[in-house]
Design a protein around this motif. Structure first.
Motif, PDB file in Angstrom:
ATOM      1  N   PRO A   1      -4.047   0.649 -20.913  1.00 19.65           N
ATOM      2  CA  PRO A   1      -3.091   1.152 -19.921  1.00 19.65           C
ATOM      3  C   PRO A   1      -2.312   2.360 -20.430  1.00 19.65           C
ATOM      4  O   PRO A   1      -1.819   2.366 -21.560  1.00 19.65           O
ATOM      5  N   THR A   2      -2.208   3.387 -19.587  1.00 15.38           N
ATOM      6  CA  THR A   2      -1.534   4.626 -19.976  1.00 15.38           C
ATOM      7  C   THR A   2      -0.311   4.927 -19.116  1.00 15.38           C
ATOM      8  O   THR A   2       0.361   5.937 -19.352  1.00 15.38           O
ATOM      9  N   ASP A   3      -0.019   4.060 -18.137  1.00 13.21           N
ATOM     10  CA  ASP A   3       1.121   4.349 -17.271  1.00 13.21           C
ATOM     11  C   ASP A   3       2.434   4.258 -18.027  1.00 13.21           C
ATOM     12  O   ASP A   3       3.401   4.949 -17.702  1.00 13.21           O
ATOM     13  N   ARG A   4       2.471   3.411 -19.065  1.00 11.87           N
ATOM     14  CA  ARG A   4       3.638   3.296 -19.940  1.00 11.87           C
ATOM     15  C   ARG A   4       3.128   3.053 -21.357  1.00 11.87           C
ATOM     16  O   ARG A   4       2.301   2.180 -21.576  1.00 11.87           O
TER      17      ARG A   4
ATOM     18  N   ARG B   1       4.246  -2.571 -23.595  1.00 14.46           N
ATOM     19  CA  ARG B   1       3.569  -1.290 -23.364  1.00 14.46           C
ATOM     20  C   ARG B   1       2.503  -1.023 -24.423  1.00 14.46           C
ATOM     21  O   ARG B   1       2.562  -1.553 -25.529  1.00 14.46           O
ATOM     22  N   THR B   2       1.530  -0.180 -24.093  1.00 11.01           N
ATOM     23  CA  THR B   2       0.517   0.248 -25.052  1.00 11.01           C
ATOM     24  C   THR B   2       1.199   0.972 -26.206  1.00 11.01           C
ATOM     25  O   THR B   2       2.134   1.752 -26.009  1.00 11.01           O
TER      26      THR B   2
END
Length: 286
Positions: free
Chosen positions: A133-136, A162-163
């Motif tokens: 996930p890259t949104d956060r 978060r990532t």
């Protein structure tokens, strides 16, 4: 040169440079590095290859962790006198785990316009190709070199949803990934990006256990720049936050104060003495 790329006197240009492949330098970045009066480089020897590649004959000055504080004011004086300067690091976007923060902050404080010239970033390159996930996401840079401090830092991040993105040195990667696998669990999603944009670019994953197994047997492949991308903590593994005051209010009618404090300490991990004092305060306010 296009007017869009024209260098304006008296400005500080923060220029991103390739992390490996010289073809990743943007036309605008090349124009700036040919058009400024002075280039502040983390290591002049490293940057000379890039400048030769684009035909830049602009003089360079070393700007690194050991001299930035002393150099900053004089460099700003040059810009206030009308010179245009560029700031570059050895690779990627300046200030991201690299020098330059003091110069940029001081330039802002003295009214010098700071112009970002964006481009390559090892953080974003690894993140974009990892499939997590890259949104956060959270960038943590380099972890502490010593095991105890590293494990303490990782413990503080174990429940982060978060990532996570880290830089790591090749000679520490095995020990670091072993700590990750121990504290986060070997099944946590993760990818190790090595030598991004270079000839021997490689991605290893898809769990911390996979990365650890590879790193323990990689031998001569344990070299070059490394970026570790780790998935955030799943909801099911995240500790549940407890409202301590509400918990004590429910326990106090059922048992003595000391026992209520002991039970609350076992459930929350908070110090029993502090919980006992809080319980006494609650009882006195009834």
């Amino acid at each position: 040169m296009s007017d869009d790329f024209a260098v304006v006197p008296g400005r500080l240009y923060v220029v991103a440079t390739p992390i490996g492949h010289l073809g990743d330098l943007s036309p605008r970045a090349a124009a700036v590095l040919r058009g400024v009066d002075l280039i502040c480089a983390e290591d002049k020897r490293t940057s000379q290859r890039l400048l030769a590649h684009i035909g830049s004959k602009v003089p360079m000055r070393a700007l690194h962790d050991h001299n930035e504080r002393e150099q900053a004011e004089a460099l700003i004086d040059q810009m206030l006198a009308g010179q245009a300067l560029a700031l570059i690091s050895d690779a990627g976007t300046p200030l991201v785990s690299d020098p330059g923060f003091r110069l940029v902050r001081a330039a802002r404080e003295r009214g010098v316009e700071v112009v970002p010239v964006p481009g390559p970033s090892a953080v974003l390159a690894a993140l974009a190709a990892a499939g997590l996930p890259t949104d956060r996401f959270v960038f943590e840079g380099f972890l502490p070199a010593k095991s105890g401090a590293r494990r303490a830092a990782l413990n503080a991040l174990a429940a982060e949803p978060r990532t996570l993105v880290f830089f790591e040195a090749p000679h520490r990667i095995v020990a670091a990934v072993a700590d990750f696998a121990d504290l986060f669990g070997p099944d946590r999603p993760a990818w190790l990006a090595r030598e991004l944009t270079k000839r021997f670019e490689q991605f290893v994953g898809a769990t911390l256990g996979d990365v650890l197994a590879w790193s323990q047997t990689a031998g001569d492949q344990l070299r070059g720049e490394m970026v570790l991308v780790v998935g955030g903590c799943p909801d099911a593994q995240r500790p549940v936050e407890v409202d301590v005051q509400q918990l004590l209010q429910q326990l106090l009618p059922l048992m003595p104060t000391k026992q209520a404090a002991r039970v609350a300490a076992e459930l929350t991990g908070q110090p029993r003495n502090a919980l006992y004092q809080q319980a006494l305060t609650l009882k006195s306010s009834e």
